[in-house]
Motif scaffolding. Structure first.
Motif, PDB file in Angstrom:
ATOM      1  N   TRP A 272       0.815  -1.270  -0.127  1.00 50.91           N
ATOM      2  CA  TRP A 272       0.088  -0.016   0.037  1.00 50.91           C
ATOM      3  C   TRP A 272       0.783   1.216  -0.103  1.00 50.91           C
ATOM      4  O   TRP A 272       0.515   2.226  -0.589  1.00 50.91           O
ATOM      5  N   LEU A 273       2.106   1.329   0.662  1.00 52.94           N
ATOM      6  CA  LEU A 273       2.747   2.378   0.729  1.00 52.94           C
ATOM      7  C   LEU A 273       3.870   2.505  -0.197  1.00 52.94           C
ATOM      8  O   LEU A 273       4.630   3.406  -0.553  1.00 52.94           O
ATOM      9  N   HIS A 274       4.266   1.154  -0.892  1.00 50.13           N
ATOM     10  CA  HIS A 274       5.289   1.129  -1.343  1.00 50.13           C
ATOM     11  C   HIS A 274       6.610   1.706  -0.931  1.00 50.13           C
ATOM     12  O   HIS A 274       7.674   2.068  -1.538  1.00 50.13           O
ATOM     13  N   ALA A 275       6.871   1.385   0.476  1.00 49.70           N
ATOM     14  CA  ALA A 275       8.035   1.974   1.080  1.00 49.70           C
ATOM     15  C   ALA A 275       8.868   0.758   1.373  1.00 49.70           C
ATOM     16  O   ALA A 275       8.386  -0.327   2.128  1.00 49.70           O
ATOM     17  N   PRO A 276      10.138   0.832   1.220  1.00 47.93           N
ATOM     18  CA  PRO A 276      11.042  -0.038   1.539  1.00 47.93           C
ATOM     19  C   PRO A 276      11.457  -0.105   2.982  1.00 47.93           C
ATOM     20  O   PRO A 276      12.751   0.526   3.312  1.00 47.93           O
ATOM     21  N   VAL A 277      10.800  -0.537   3.851  1.00 47.63           N
ATOM     22  CA  VAL A 277      10.910  -0.519   5.345  1.00 47.63           C
ATOM     23  C   VAL A 277      11.933  -1.630   5.616  1.00 47.63           C
ATOM     24  O   VAL A 277      12.081  -2.638   5.188  1.00 47.63           O
ATOM     25  N   SER A 278      12.516  -1.541   6.957  1.00 45.38           N
ATOM     26  CA  SER A 278      13.397  -2.430   7.471  1.00 45.38           C
ATOM     27  C   SER A 278      12.748  -3.508   8.260  1.00 45.38           C
ATOM     28  O   SER A 278      12.051  -3.377   9.326  1.00 45.38           O
ATOM     29  N   THR A 279      13.107  -4.855   7.813  1.00 41.07           N
ATOM     30  CA  THR A 279      12.405  -5.967   8.467  1.00 41.07           C
ATOM     31  C   THR A 279      13.059  -6.091   9.788  1.00 41.07           C
ATOM     32  O   THR A 279      12.643  -6.609  10.962  1.00 41.07           O
ATOM     33  N   THR A 280      14.527  -5.628   9.868  1.00 41.74           N
ATOM     34  CA  THR A 280      15.119  -5.640  11.223  1.00 41.74           C
ATOM     35  C   THR A 280      14.308  -4.896  12.268  1.00 41.74           C
ATOM     36  O   THR A 280      14.443  -5.280  13.221  1.00 41.74           O
ATOM     37  N   HIS A 281      14.164  -3.642  11.900  1.00 43.96           N
ATOM     38  CA  HIS A 281      13.747  -2.703  12.719  1.00 43.96           C
ATOM     39  C   HIS A 281      12.393  -3.200  13.226  1.00 43.96           C
ATOM     40  O   HIS A 281      12.020  -3.143  14.310  1.00 43.96           O
ATOM     41  N   THR A 282      11.568  -3.798  12.479  1.00 45.36           N
ATOM     42  CA  THR A 282      10.056  -4.039  12.576  1.00 45.36           C
ATOM     43  C   THR A 282      10.004  -5.056  13.530  1.00 45.36           C
ATOM     44  O   THR A 282       9.369  -5.192  14.421  1.00 45.36           O
ATOM     45  N   ILE A 283      10.702  -6.436  13.193  1.00 47.08           N
ATOM     46  CA  ILE A 283      10.617  -7.462  14.256  1.00 47.08           C
ATOM     47  C   ILE A 283      11.576  -7.091  15.508  1.00 47.08           C
ATOM     48  O   ILE A 283      10.932  -7.650  16.477  1.00 47.08           O
ATOM     49  N   THR A 284      12.617  -6.387  15.430  1.00 42.72           N
ATOM     50  CA  THR A 284      13.162  -6.042  16.776  1.00 42.72           C
ATOM     51  C   THR A 284      12.075  -5.256  17.581  1.00 42.72           C
ATOM     52  O   THR A 284      12.164  -5.406  18.954  1.00 42.72           O
ATOM     53  N   SER A 285      11.498  -4.418  17.137  1.00 35.86           N
ATOM     54  CA  SER A 285      10.513  -3.439  17.981  1.00 35.86           C
ATOM     55  C   SER A 285       9.390  -4.124  18.475  1.00 35.86           C
ATOM     56  O   SER A 285       9.087  -4.027  19.421  1.00 35.86           O
ATOM     57  N   ALA A 286       9.116  -5.267  17.386  1.00 33.46           N
ATOM     58  CA  ALA A 286       7.822  -6.126  17.972  1.00 33.46           C
ATOM     59  C   ALA A 286       8.336  -7.099  19.178  1.00 33.46           C
ATOM     60  O   ALA A 286       7.496  -7.313  19.975  1.00 33.46           O
ATOM     61  N   ILE A 287       9.600  -7.563  19.050  1.00 32.91           N
ATOM     62  CA  ILE A 287      10.177  -8.452  20.160  1.00 32.91           C
ATOM     63  C   ILE A 287      10.058  -7.482  21.494  1.00 32.91           C
ATOM     64  O   ILE A 287       9.627  -7.957  22.632  1.00 32.91           O
ATOM     65  N   MET A 288      10.498  -6.251  21.447  1.00 34.29           N
ATOM     66  CA  MET A 288      10.530  -5.387  22.256  1.00 34.29           C
ATOM     67  C   MET A 288       9.078  -5.195  23.150  1.00 34.29           C
ATOM     68  O   MET A 288       8.752  -5.014  24.084  1.00 34.29           O
ATOM     69  N   GLY A 289       8.047  -4.897  22.016  1.00 33.59           N
ATOM     70  CA  GLY A 289       6.706  -4.866  22.474  1.00 33.59           C
ATOM     71  C   GLY A 289       6.264  -5.900  23.358  1.00 33.59           C
ATOM     72  O   GLY A 289       5.611  -5.468  24.270  1.00 33.59           O
ATOM     73  N   VAL A 290       6.387  -6.946  22.646  1.00 34.28           N
ATOM     74  CA  VAL A 290       5.657  -8.146  23.335  1.00 34.28           C
ATOM     75  C   VAL A 290       6.553  -8.297  24.806  1.00 34.28           C
ATOM     76  O   VAL A 290       5.823  -8.897  25.748  1.00 34.28           O
ATOM     77  N   GLY A 291       7.790  -8.047  25.021  1.00 36.66           N
ATOM     78  CA  GLY A 291       8.500  -8.487  25.986  1.00 36.66           C
ATOM     79  C   GLY A 291       8.303  -7.395  27.220  1.00 36.66           C
ATOM     80  O   GLY A 291       8.053  -7.719  28.235  1.00 36.66           O
ATOM     81  N   ALA A 292       7.636  -6.249  26.830  1.00 33.96           N
ATOM     82  CA  ALA A 292       7.404  -5.155  27.753  1.00 33.96           C
ATOM     83  C   ALA A 292       6.124  -5.599  28.326  1.00 33.96           C
ATOM     84  O   ALA A 292       5.822  -4.919  29.357  1.00 33.96           O
ATOM     85  N   THR A 293       5.351  -6.374  27.861  1.00 33.87           N
ATOM     86  CA  THR A 293       3.830  -6.758  28.639  1.00 33.87           C
ATOM     87  C   THR A 293       4.340  -7.754  29.659  1.00 33.87           C
ATOM     88  O   THR A 293       3.436  -7.775  30.721  1.00 33.87           O
ATOM     89  N   ARG A 294       5.478  -8.269  29.761  1.00 31.63           N
ATOM     90  CA  ARG A 294       6.074  -8.972  30.983  1.00 31.63           C
ATOM     91  C   ARG A 294       6.013  -8.040  32.161  1.00 31.63           C
ATOM     92  O   ARG A 294       5.698  -8.222  33.021  1.00 31.63           O
ATOM     93  N   ARG A 295       7.037  -7.166  31.777  1.00 29.24           N
ATOM     94  CA  ARG A 295       7.462  -6.013  32.591  1.00 29.24           C
ATOM     95  C   ARG A 295       8.600  -5.398  32.041  1.00 29.24           C
ATOM     96  O   ARG A 295       9.333  -5.751  31.120  1.00 29.24           O
ATOM     97  N   LEU A 296       8.579  -3.950  32.131  1.00 25.61           N
ATOM     98  CA  LEU A 296       9.688  -3.088  31.287  1.00 25.61           C
ATOM     99  C   LEU A 296      10.976  -3.821  31.705  1.00 25.61           C
ATOM    100  O   LEU A 296      11.944  -3.688  30.602  1.00 25.61           O
ATOM    101  N   SER A 297      11.304  -4.092  32.680  1.00 22.25           N
ATOM    102  CA  SER A 297      12.929  -4.494  33.012  1.00 22.25           C
ATOM    103  C   SER A 297      13.063  -5.855  32.341  1.00 22.25           C
ATOM    104  O   SER A 297      14.171  -6.565  32.246  1.00 22.25           O
TER     105      SER A 297
END
Length: 334
Positions: A272-297
């Protein structure tokens, strides 16, 4: 002479595609391997296949790389080819440096940084508006969306399974994580292999063997798809350890959500956006997001800071290496 240089550029571009495959193989399979949803060998075979398939499913990102970052038609054919070759050198060098240190940096931004740096050094037209709209903004927004969406989806999943037996629930998530890993690998092929297609087309246009805006030849699609799948199969164990274990210890539920959210972000940007985004940035931030549900630390923020530093440095570092390579190659090749 021009034909020989075009062949060299195509070979180097496919070499970059190969390094992209082993550099970013971890993006698709690190979470599945770390949660034991898949064995490393099975994960690599599956990721290689879906990278190949994803590379053949679209050309939108390839067109952005070929037409919207720099214009090589306004310089001599020989100079244009040296520009593309130098950009690839900048991207490959940065890929290898970050791979050696186990940092999941972005091959996408390494390539764009290389193109920008060589474009400036050569005096070709650099499309700053397109770089802002299709590179910089997605570079900032995609990790934020990945983190926020992964956090929200994980909270919802935890609420849905709050009364379910933990052992049986995690076993089921381990099974469906095979599907989410395949979706992530498909998104990686859809994004990253297309970037190499775009570079090859850029070289063909610079050498006078293709018309700008003439689409992506089938042989270019097949060559790029094959190179990235072979690179993926060779594996990227250093980065896989960083994504799979050093940021946070993942369970199957969190691995499934991180992969699913990342795949959704990749598909949205590609189609839809035709944007060359980074798969690395996306998966890394998603891993941080699911990890933060446990606790930020629970998230190892020290590792996250090192990764973020590599993200910030990628475009300027690759640009500098690319510009230096252009000066050297231009003097050598005339």
């Amino acid at each position: 002479m021009e034909l020989a240089l075009v062949i060299v550029v195509v070979v180097v571009a496919l070499g970059f595609d190969y390094t992209n495959g082993f550099h970013d193989a971890a993006n698709a399979i690190a979470t599945s391997v770390s949660t034991r949803a898949l064995t490393p060998r099975a994960a690599l075979i599956m990721a290689a296949f879906f990278n190949l398939l994803g590379a053949l499913l679209g050309t939108e990102v390839a067109t952005t790389i070929a037409e919207d970052i720099i214009t090589v038609a306004d310089v001599a054919q020989h100079t244009g080819l040296v520009v593309v070759l130098s950009a690839l050198v900048g991207a490959i060098v940065w890929n290898l440096v970050t791979w050696w240190f186990g940092l999941p940096s972005s091959s996408t931004h390494a390539l764009i940084g290389g193109l920008t740096g060589t474009g400036l050094a050569a005096g070709v037209t650099v499309h700053w508006d397109a770089i802002l709209d299709k590179v910089v903004l997605p570079m900032v927004l995609s990790p934020l969306v990945g983190f926020g969406l992964a956090f929200a989806v994980m909270v919802g999943v935890l609420w849905l399974v709050r009364n379910r037996p933990p052992t049986r629930t995690m076993r089921r998530f381990r099974l469906v994580q095979t599907v989410s890993a395949a979706a992530m690998a498909l998104g990686h092929g859809l994004q990253d292999a297309q970037k190499t297609m775009g570079v090859i087309v850029l070289a063909l246009v610079a050498g006078g063997f293709h018309t700008a805006g003439g689409g992506i030849p089938l042989w270019v699609k097949l060559a790029a798809a094959t190179a990235i799948s072979l690179g993926t199969y060779s594996g990227g164990w250093r980065i896989m350890r960083t994504l799979g274990r050093k940021i946070i210890e993942l369970d199957p539920a969190r691995g499934f959500v991180a992969e699913t959210v990342s795949a959704a972000v990749l598909y949205t940007n590609a189609y839809w956006l035709h944007a060359p985004v980074s798969t690395t940035h996306t998966i890394t931030s998603a891993i941080m997001g699911v990890g933060a549900t446990r606790r930020l630390s629970a998230v190892r923020w020290g590792v996250a800071k090192s990764i973020a530093a590599a993200w910030v440095l990628t475009i300027p570092a690759a640009a500098l290496v690319g510009a230096g390579a252009f000066v050297a190659l231009h003097a050598l090749l005339g």
